[in-house]
Design a protein around this motif. Structure first.
Motif, PDB file in Angstrom:
ATOM      1  N   GLU A 137     -36.417   0.415  21.400  1.00  0.00           N
ATOM      2  CA  GLU A 137     -35.364  -0.243  22.036  1.00  0.00           C
ATOM      3  C   GLU A 137     -34.686  -1.601  21.299  1.00  0.00           C
ATOM      4  OE1 GLU A 137     -32.181  -1.405  24.662  1.00  0.00           O
ATOM      5  OE2 GLU A 137     -33.379   0.339  24.626  1.00  0.00           O
ATOM      6  N   TRP A 138     -35.860  -2.164  20.639  1.00  0.00           N
ATOM      7  CA  TRP A 138     -35.827  -3.137  19.604  1.00  0.00           C
ATOM      8  C   TRP A 138     -34.736  -2.860  18.485  1.00  0.00           C
ATOM      9  CZ3 TRP A 138     -36.683  -3.605  14.516  1.00  0.00           C
ATOM     10  CH2 TRP A 138     -36.300  -4.847  13.864  1.00  0.00           C
ATOM     11  N   PHE A 139     -35.184  -1.634  17.864  1.00  0.00           N
ATOM     12  CA  PHE A 139     -34.460  -0.914  16.869  1.00  0.00           C
ATOM     13  C   PHE A 139     -33.092  -0.465  17.128  1.00  0.00           C
ATOM     14  CE2 PHE A 139     -33.150   2.655  14.216  1.00  0.00           C
ATOM     15  CZ  PHE A 139     -33.208   2.284  12.957  1.00  0.00           C
ATOM     16  N   ARG A 140     -32.921  -0.072  18.302  1.00  0.00           N
ATOM     17  CA  ARG A 140     -31.627   0.447  18.755  1.00  0.00           C
ATOM     18  C   ARG A 140     -30.500  -0.933  19.109  1.00  0.00           C
ATOM     19  NH1 ARG A 140     -30.758   4.125  23.190  1.00  0.00           N
ATOM     20  NH2 ARG A 140     -29.122   4.824  21.951  1.00  0.00           N
ATOM     21  N   THR A 141     -31.096  -2.034  19.404  1.00  0.00           N
ATOM     22  CA  THR A 141     -30.191  -3.064  19.661  1.00  0.00           C
ATOM     23  C   THR A 141     -30.462  -4.479  18.771  1.00  0.00           C
ATOM     24  OG1 THR A 141     -32.215  -4.093  21.264  1.00  0.00           O
ATOM     25  CG2 THR A 141     -30.518  -2.691  22.450  1.00  0.00           C
ATOM     26  N   ARG A 142     -31.024  -4.156  17.744  1.00  0.00           N
ATOM     27  CA  ARG A 142     -30.969  -5.329  16.805  1.00  0.00           C
ATOM     28  C   ARG A 142     -29.509  -5.534  16.155  1.00  0.00           C
ATOM     29  NH1 ARG A 142     -31.553  -0.812  14.172  1.00  0.00           N
ATOM     30  NH2 ARG A 142     -31.029  -0.635  11.864  1.00  0.00           N
ATOM     31  N   GLU A 184     -27.154  -4.979  -2.668  1.00  0.00           N
ATOM     32  CA  GLU A 184     -28.258  -4.997  -3.796  1.00  0.00           C
ATOM     33  C   GLU A 184     -28.478  -3.421  -4.040  1.00  0.00           C
ATOM     34  OE1 GLU A 184     -28.633  -6.838  -0.568  1.00  0.00           O
ATOM     35  OE2 GLU A 184     -27.619  -8.406  -1.180  1.00  0.00           O
ATOM     36  N   GLY A 185     -27.879  -2.574  -3.489  1.00  0.00           N
ATOM     37  CA  GLY A 185     -28.346  -1.168  -3.625  1.00  0.00           C
ATOM     38  C   GLY A 185     -29.588  -0.560  -2.939  1.00  0.00           C
ATOM     39  N   ASN A 186     -29.863  -1.460  -2.032  1.00  0.00           N
ATOM     40  CA  ASN A 186     -31.002  -0.948  -1.274  1.00  0.00           C
ATOM     41  C   ASN A 186     -30.618  -0.342   0.032  1.00  0.00           C
ATOM     42  OD1 ASN A 186     -33.173  -2.296  -2.529  1.00  0.00           O
ATOM     43  ND2 ASN A 186     -32.475  -4.084  -1.509  1.00  0.00           N
ATOM     44  N   ARG A 187     -31.319   1.067   0.546  1.00  0.00           N
ATOM     45  CA  ARG A 187     -30.833   1.936   1.697  1.00  0.00           C
ATOM     46  C   ARG A 187     -31.682   1.160   2.731  1.00  0.00           C
ATOM     47  NH1 ARG A 187     -30.182   8.047   0.363  1.00  0.00           N
ATOM     48  NH2 ARG A 187     -28.903   7.786  -1.541  1.00  0.00           N
ATOM     49  N   GLU A 188     -30.869   1.242   4.155  1.00  0.00           N
ATOM     50  CA  GLU A 188     -31.592   0.685   5.358  1.00  0.00           C
ATOM     51  C   GLU A 188     -31.179   1.813   6.220  1.00  0.00           C
ATOM     52  OE1 GLU A 188     -30.757  -3.375   6.398  1.00  0.00           O
ATOM     53  OE2 GLU A 188     -31.218  -4.043   4.464  1.00  0.00           O
ATOM     54  N   ILE A 189     -32.036   2.196   7.187  1.00  0.00           N
ATOM     55  CA  ILE A 189     -31.888   2.967   8.404  1.00  0.00           C
ATOM     56  C   ILE A 189     -31.008   2.176   9.463  1.00  0.00           C
ATOM     57  CG2 ILE A 189     -32.676   4.609  10.167  1.00  0.00           C
ATOM     58  CD1 ILE A 189     -33.094   5.595   7.254  1.00  0.00           C
ATOM     59  N   LEU A 190     -29.893   2.572   9.466  1.00  0.00           N
ATOM     60  CA  LEU A 190     -29.123   1.934  10.563  1.00  0.00           C
ATOM     61  C   LEU A 190     -29.462   2.528  12.038  1.00  0.00           C
ATOM     62  CD1 LEU A 190     -25.659   1.124   8.444  1.00  0.00           C
ATOM     63  CD2 LEU A 190     -28.062  -0.368   8.850  1.00  0.00           C
ATOM     64  N   LEU A 250     -28.699  10.578  11.286  1.00  0.00           N
ATOM     65  CA  LEU A 250     -29.399   9.743  10.490  1.00  0.00           C
ATOM     66  C   LEU A 250     -28.288   8.948   9.550  1.00  0.00           C
ATOM     67  CD1 LEU A 250     -31.886   8.345   9.538  1.00  0.00           C
ATOM     68  CD2 LEU A 250     -31.996  10.162   7.767  1.00  0.00           C
ATOM     69  N   VAL A 251     -28.199   7.637  10.103  1.00  0.00           N
ATOM     70  CA  VAL A 251     -27.273   6.798   9.394  1.00  0.00           C
ATOM     71  C   VAL A 251     -27.865   5.701   8.647  1.00  0.00           C
ATOM     72  CG1 VAL A 251     -25.111   5.233   9.889  1.00  0.00           C
ATOM     73  CG2 VAL A 251     -25.646   6.872  11.486  1.00  0.00           C
ATOM     74  N   GLN A 252     -27.447   5.609   7.150  1.00  0.00           N
ATOM     75  CA  GLN A 252     -28.188   4.841   6.291  1.00  0.00           C
ATOM     76  C   GLN A 252     -26.951   4.018   5.948  1.00  0.00           C
ATOM     77  OE1 GLN A 252     -30.857   6.485   3.530  1.00  0.00           O
ATOM     78  NE2 GLN A 252     -30.273   8.521   4.357  1.00  0.00           N
ATOM     79  N   GLY A 253     -27.113   2.646   5.504  1.00  0.00           N
ATOM     80  CA  GLY A 253     -26.487   1.668   5.177  1.00  0.00           C
ATOM     81  C   GLY A 253     -26.964   1.252   3.592  1.00  0.00           C
TER      82      GLY A 253
END
Length: 101
Positions: free
Chosen positions: A45-50, A88-94, A81-84
């Protein structure tokens, strides 16, 4: 054993093989699984609503098929799976979301 059962989706009602080994343990198998589930649910829930506070010039969307429990059945379902990609060129799981037909 509790973690392995949880990860493998073993129902607390269908743990006949594990029950004799856990009979004298305290807290019970079912309550341990419930605690783990609640903690994981809180984290999800924290991950989905951050809030997403960074800028993502590039968004990558992909899907994979995973076995998921849907009601009382295990089915194969597409999961997005959505990544941003940050400036800076870093991938983050969105996001990680099931694609419901």
């Amino acid at each position: 054993m509790v973690q392995e059962a949880f990860i493998n989706g073993v129902s607390t009602l269908k743990n006949g093989a594990a029950r004799p080994k856990l009979r004298n343990s305290n807290p019970s198998f079912a309550s341990q699984v419930s605690e783990i589930t609640k903690d994981l649910s809180d984290q999800v829930e924290w991950f989905r609503t951050r809030p997403l506070e960074k800028e993502y010039p590039v968004i990558l969307v992909d899907a994979l098929y995973e076995k998921v429990r849907c009601e009382r059945h295990v089915i194969s379902m597409a999961v997005a799976l959505v990544q941003g990609l940050t400036s800076e060129g870093n991938r983050e799981i969105l996001a990680v979301e099931p694609l419901i037909a």
